[in-house]
Write an enzyme that holds these catalytic residues in place. Structure first.
Site, PDB file in Angstrom:
ATOM      1  N   HIS A   1      57.711 -41.086 102.104  1.00  0.00           N
ATOM      2  CA  HIS A   1      57.704 -41.183 103.558  1.00  0.00           C
ATOM      3  C   HIS A   1      58.584 -40.127 104.215  1.00  0.00           C
ATOM      4  O   HIS A   1      58.313 -39.718 105.346  1.00  0.00           O
ATOM      5  CB  HIS A   1      58.155 -42.573 104.008  1.00  0.00           C
ATOM      6  N   GLY A   2      59.618 -39.715 103.561  1.00  0.00           N
ATOM      7  CA  GLY A   2      60.440 -38.700 104.190  1.00  0.00           C
ATOM      8  C   GLY A   2      61.696 -38.401 103.421  1.00  0.00           C
ATOM      9  O   GLY A   2      62.132 -39.187 102.589  1.00  0.00           O
TER      10      GLY A   2
END
Lengths: 461, 291
Positions: free
Chosen positions: A310-311
């Protein structure tokens, strides 16, 4: 119109049209990154062709590695380089060693996590001989860059989407109509639910240190619906748009907040990513085979990798780890495959037990979302601490000139609509379908956020 | 046919909603200063104060009235700029409001052009009015869509004119501020009092010129004034430069330079400061303009 009227009879023309449209769509954001997507496409297409023509296991394995390394290096460089450099420097700084903290200003190419996983699934499936390699480069390039789902999914498998580029497509009115319904529902989820929640979420998360526990609880609930409305809304718009072009994309959300435990939640949330990790990471690691230690290890890996996908931030890792913690007791107790059906399939209302299960699952996921939304783990922990230590049961006036409770009626209305239609992909069914469409249009105009619209959250991934 | 049918349905819905919103906004209890001004006509208001939040949060009309014995109205609007003041001035004339003096707040807004979104949003229900239409046309490239596309104006300004505000109007909910006074108090003091004025002053401001000429033509007297800043404000010499360009200027910029307790933040007074300031300006009005 051009697609269906001028290119109705030529599949090749349709695919070229889609490819050009997709590249224009992507290039509109930043044309420089078209090189990146083209490079990935060329590498994976070439690897696929070579995998077809060779039978030598060692060479096939080498080809697979070429694809994996190329794609993951690109993803790693653009998405994680700054994170690793900064973490490295911060790590040394704790020991008193100070290093130059200038990092390259690397822009994250939109959708890189999505199309990288899509092309990887192709190479792996070709390698495992689950699918035949693409026969035509145009088809493959159109598959990788298919614009409705290019920037935020659903992450399509080659086995499902690629063959659709090889089949004659003709206009199907019912398919187009269902596509329009999905687009309308997606717009409702995004503009009415997600963007309205965003106003409150920002006001609450930015000022959490001055608000009471009730407002912080509402902030967590609103963010849970913001991210759901945002991402499920985008997915529905993508699936609906694809249907207008005669394509069927996989379902990405299946009413996740009606799940009775976290395992069920993850079967219903971001399905295309969850199943991707299941098929290409979890099962190759051994899945649920082996002893308890191995099972727990595999689950922990999956959730942490998913968080990292996701990041590039520790908060996402923490969020993934927290979900792993929720999941592991179910795994140990053999309850992770317990709820494979819909909640209360044959009754209008859930039983008290189910209601409590769903509420608990929602609360746990909302708690984890706090870390997903926070700027740092410390901030997330402080938010949670204040939520419990400063709980007062009254609503507060936020700096956006709204009371913190004001969004709840809309949320409750949304929950009821979703619950009533939980067996369908959108609410526009039954004999009052047209009335519902009209109501949705009116609600969109009345409650939709048009002035302060937010970018889709998942575009950043 | 299917698409066309839904397109027509959508169009009808938009027209109906537009008509409904416009009717409610125009007929409900006024909730903005623009709608309040447009709801009154041929009234005598002796002293009117035009400005931004530095008027809105600074002038308690009740105090002005108590001290001067004259009716006063604060028409300061948060974020308003000179263009907005000029519009309010024109609207005062249009509504045939009889004034003795119009006080115009001026400071670093002298360097600014354009209009505030807050003012523009409150004009939307009245966009068919020729004066307002001209004002919006000159300042918004979206004017055609705002005026002619049904419901577009309410969607674009949904933050201020959306369902929430529509509903408040519908149920005749009173605004948080008493619009017949116009003063919106702020409370407390923020921790870090800091502000900065520009170093350079613009060579001229066409709106000031236009306002003066409009006032002269309509036999109205304009008085420019500068509201207080806290003592931590950088480049306060900007106001000296302003005084050279705007004369006469009632300059209150530094009257509370040593009284941090009167400020909400460095550029805005709190209620305590506003009460003292209102008293001070009212006394000056009595001494300068009533004798």
């Amino acid at each position: 119109m051009i697609y269906w009227s001028l290119m109705q009879r030529s599949l090749k023309a349709q695919n070229i049209f889609l490819l050009i449209s997709s590249y224009i769509f992507y290039g509109w954001w930043d044309y420089r990154f078209l090189v990146l997507i083209l490079f990935s496409t060329l590498v994976d297409y070439a690897v696929g062709q070579r995998l077809k023509s060779t039978k030598k296991p060692q060479f096939r394995k080498m080809l697979l590695w070429v694809s994996l390394v190329t794609n993951l290096v690109l993803l790693g460089f653009f998405k994680y380089y700054n994170f690793f450099v900064e973490s490295w420097i911060e790590g040394w700084a704790q020991w008193g060693v100070h290093m130059d903290s200038t990092t390259m200003q690397i822009i994250l190419p939109v959708g890189i996590s999505f199309y990288t996983f899509q092309t990887l699934s192709y190479t792996i499936d070709v390698y495992k001989k689950k699918i035949e390699p693409a026969s035509y480069f145009i088809n493959f390039a159109a598959y990788v860059s298919f614009f409705p789902q290019l920037v935020a999914g659903p992450i399509e498998r080659a086995s499902h989407l690629l063959p659709q580029f090889g089949k004659q497509r003709s206009f199907d009115f019912n398919m187009a109509k269902s596509g329009l319904y999905l687009i309308l529902w997606g717009l409702f989820q995004k503009m009415v639910i997600a963007d309205s929640c965003a106003t409150y979420v920002k006001a609450i998360f930015d000022n959490y240190a001055h608000l009471n526990g009730a407002s912080l609880l509402l902030g967590a609930i609103y963010f849970a619906f913001q991210i759901y409305g945002d991402f499920a809304g985008y997915s529905n718009i993508a699936i609906g748009t694809a249907r207008l072009f005669g394509f069927d994309l996989m379902r990405n959300f299946n009413y996740p907040y009606f799940s009775r435990n976290i395992a069920e939640f993850w079967r219903r949330w971001h399905i295309s990513l969850s199943t991707w990790f299941r098929d290409y990471v979890y099962i190759p690691l051994g899945g649920s085979r082996g002893n308890s230690y191995l099972k727990i290890r595999n689950i922990a890996i999956i959730f942490i990798v998913s968080g990292f996908w996701h990041g590039a931030n520790w908060t996402f890792l923490f969020w993934g780890g927290l979900n792993a913690l929720y999941f592991i007791p179910l795994l140990i107790g053999n309850k992770n495959r317990k709820y494979l059906n819909d909640a209360e399939e044959n009754r209008s209302f859930p039983s008290l037990k189910e209601f409590l299960q769903m509420s608990t699952t929602f609360f746990l996921s909302a708690l984890a979302w706090i870390f997903f939304r926070s700027n740092s783990i410390g901030e997330g922990l402080a938010y949670v601490e204040r939520l419990f230590t400063h709980f007062e049961l009254h609503t507060e006036y936020l700096n956006v000139e709204r009371y913190s409770i004001e969004m709840m009626p809309l949320i409750l209305f949304f929950i009821i609509i979703e619950w009533v239609h939980r067996r369908f992909e959108h609410p526009f069914i039954g004999k009052y379908r047209e009335v519902k469409v009209m109501a949705a249009l009116v609600l969109l105009m009345l409650f939709g956020v048009f002035s302060d619209h937010q970018s889709f959250i998942y575009f950043q991934f | 046919m299917y698409i066309l049918r839904w397109f027509l349905i959508l169009l009808v819905l938009l027209y109906v909603l537009d008509a409904l919103y416009t009717w409610v906004y125009k007929n409900a209890l006024p909730r903005t200063k623009v709608s309040y001004l447009l709801s009154i006509q041929e009234e005598k208001i002796d002293y009117v104060f035009l400005g931004s939040s530095r008027t809105n949060n600074f002038i308690d009309s009740k105090i002005i009235t108590e001290i001067t014995g004259k009716k006063a109205l604060n028409l300061g609007i948060q974020g308003a700029k000179m263009d907005d003041y000029y519009l309010m001035l024109q609207l005062l004339k249009k509504q045939r409001i009889n004034t003795d003096l119009i006080f115009v707040q001026i400071d670093d807004v002298f360097n600014m052009r354009g209009s505030s979104d807050l003012v523009k949003s409150s004009l939307m229900p009245y966009i068919q009015d020729s004066l307002i239409a001209r004002y919006v046309r000159e300042r918004d490239s979206d004017f055609w869509k705002l005026k002619h596309l049904p419901f577009y104006r309410y969607m674009v300004y949904d933050y201020k004119l959306g369902f929430r505000e529509f509903f408040s109007n519908l149920i005749q909910k009173k605004p948080r501020v008493d619009l017949s006074n116009g003063y919106a108090p702020k409370y407390g003091t923020v921790e870090d009092l800091k502000a900065k004025l520009p170093k350079q002053i613009a060579s001229k401001n066409d709106v000031v010129k236009a306002m003066r000429s409009f006032a002269k033509k309509n036999n109205t007297q304009l008085i420019f004034f500068t509201s207080p800043y806290c003592g931590h404000t950088k480049n306060l010499f900007f106001i000296d430069s302003l005084q050279e360009k705007i004369s006469p200027l009632m300059n209150y910029a530094e009257i509370f330079a040593h009284d941090d307790q009167y400020f909400y933040n460095c550029t805005h007074l709190n209620n305590k400061g506003a009460q003292v300031f209102s008293k001070r300006i009212a006394e000056d009005i009595v001494s300068k303009y009533q004798n």
